[in-house]
Design a protein around this motif. Sequence first.
Motif, short mmCIF file in Angstrom:
data_model
loop_
_atom_site.label_atom_id
_atom_site.label_comp_id
_atom_site.label_asym_id
_atom_site.label_seq_id
_atom_site.Cartn_x
_atom_site.Cartn_y
_atom_site.Cartn_z
N ASN A 13 0.81 -1.22 0.00
CA ASN A 13 0.00 0.00 0.00
C ASN A 13 0.84 1.28 0.00
N SER A 14 2.07 1.18 0.52
CA SER A 14 2.92 2.37 0.64
C SER A 14 4.23 2.21 -0.12
N ALA A 15 4.24 1.40 -1.17
CA ALA A 15 5.49 1.05 -1.86
C ALA A 15 6.25 2.28 -2.33
N ARG A 16 5.60 3.18 -3.04
CA ARG A 16 6.30 4.35 -3.58
C ARG A 16 6.82 5.26 -2.48
N GLU A 17 5.99 5.48 -1.46
CA GLU A 17 6.40 6.35 -0.36
C GLU A 17 7.58 5.74 0.41
N MET A 18 7.54 4.44 0.62
CA MET A 18 8.62 3.78 1.36
C MET A 18 9.90 3.74 0.54
N ALA A 19 9.78 3.53 -0.75
CA ALA A 19 10.96 3.52 -1.61
C ALA A 19 11.66 4.88 -1.56
N GLU A 20 10.88 5.93 -1.55
CA GLU A 20 11.44 7.28 -1.46
C GLU A 20 12.12 7.49 -0.11
N TYR A 21 11.49 6.99 0.93
CA TYR A 21 12.03 7.10 2.30
C TYR A 21 13.36 6.35 2.41
N PHE A 22 13.43 5.16 1.84
CA PHE A 22 14.64 4.32 1.95
C PHE A 22 15.84 4.94 1.24
N LYS A 23 15.59 5.86 0.30
CA LYS A 23 16.70 6.51 -0.39
C LYS A 23 17.59 7.25 0.60
N GLY A 24 17.02 7.69 1.71
CA GLY A 24 17.78 8.45 2.70
C GLY A 24 18.67 7.61 3.58
N ILE A 25 18.61 6.29 3.45
CA ILE A 25 19.41 5.41 4.32
C ILE A 25 20.87 5.43 3.91
N GLY A 26 21.13 5.60 2.64
CA GLY A 26 22.51 5.62 2.15
C GLY A 26 22.87 4.36 1.41
N SER A 27 23.96 4.43 0.67
CA SER A 27 24.38 3.32 -0.17
C SER A 27 24.96 2.17 0.64
N ARG A 28 24.74 0.94 0.14
CA ARG A 28 25.36 -0.24 0.75
C ARG A 28 26.51 -0.76 -0.13
N THR A 29 27.08 0.11 -0.90
CA THR A 29 28.15 -0.27 -1.82
C THR A 29 29.29 -0.98 -1.09
N LYS A 30 29.68 -0.46 0.06
CA LYS A 30 30.79 -1.06 0.82
C LYS A 30 30.45 -2.49 1.24
N ASP A 31 29.23 -2.71 1.70
CA ASP A 31 28.82 -4.05 2.14
C ASP A 31 28.79 -5.02 0.97
N ILE A 32 28.31 -4.55 -0.16
CA ILE A 32 28.23 -5.41 -1.36
C ILE A 32 29.63 -5.81 -1.81
N LYS A 33 30.53 -4.85 -1.86
CA LYS A 33 31.91 -5.16 -2.26
C LYS A 33 32.57 -6.12 -1.28
N LYS A 34 32.27 -5.96 0.02
CA LYS A 34 32.83 -6.84 1.03
C LYS A 34 32.40 -8.28 0.80
N ALA A 35 31.13 -8.49 0.50
CA ALA A 35 30.63 -9.85 0.25
C ALA A 35 31.32 -10.47 -0.95
N PHE A 36 31.53 -9.69 -2.00
CA PHE A 36 32.21 -10.21 -3.19
C PHE A 36 33.67 -10.54 -2.86
N GLU A 37 34.29 -9.74 -2.02
CA GLU A 37 35.67 -10.04 -1.60
C GLU A 37 35.74 -11.36 -0.85
N LEU A 38 34.72 -11.65 -0.05
CA LEU A 38 34.73 -12.85 0.78
C LEU A 38 34.69 -14.15 -0.04
N ILE A 39 34.11 -14.09 -1.23
CA ILE A 39 34.03 -15.32 -2.03
C ILE A 39 35.25 -15.49 -2.95
N GLY A 40 36.13 -14.48 -2.97
CA GLY A 40 37.33 -14.61 -3.80
C GLY A 40 37.06 -14.20 -5.25
N ASP A 41 37.99 -14.51 -6.08
CA ASP A 41 37.97 -14.08 -7.48
C ASP A 41 37.17 -15.08 -8.33
N LEU A 42 35.87 -14.91 -8.37
CA LEU A 42 35.01 -15.78 -9.16
C LEU A 42 34.50 -15.03 -10.38
#
Length: 210
Positions: A13-42
């Motif tokens: 019911n609030s998908a668009r409003e919540m999506a807009e709200y979540f933009k303020g949380i910030g990027s998870r780029t660091k976490d994503i890169k960390k996970a890829f580092e943990l599995i090695g060079d695949l």
Amino acid sequence: MDWKQKTTDTYNNSAREMAEYFKGIGSRTKDIKKAFELIGDLDNPKVLEIGCGDGRDAKEIIKLTDNYLGFDISKELIKLAKANVPNTRFEVGDVTNYKFPDNLDIVFAFASLLHINRKDMKEVFDKLYWAIKPGGVFFISLKYRQEYAEEIKKDGFGERMFYFYNPELIQEIAGENWDVVYSDGGFVTGRDTKWFEVGLQKITSNATKL
């Protein structure tokens, strides 16, 4: 009351409003890169995202692999994801009865498993153990409490049920077939909510069936 359905209705019911709200949380780029580092060079690792929402984090994940699938229990958020990140695989799914693909290298669950209870969390770990490749990583973020707890949140979006965990409890639920290879516990976001992150890697030797 069926709080899973109530929570799902709130996201629909609030998908668009919540999506807009979540933009303020910030990027998870660091976490994503960390996970890829943990599995090695695949080469082109196979990645699944639980609770992909409107595709915000998928935009970063697909920079590192072409083999991505995201799912969310909210059909309205999936509609937004398909519009925001075209030519990317998204589908509607409930993690408690989802049939996980085989041979996964990474599974992300950013702020999504906080809507399932301890029993369901254990079942997710049990199923994922057989879906993830040896050495694969399960990277999750959850709301933090010193003790396991549940809480109903009522706000302008609607009503949602939240479950609170801590790194030690997640390790206990995961069991002996997983190693904690990354942990960032008890940090506070700009919205004054305490969170933690855990990266767990599937143990490849002397594993016993869960």
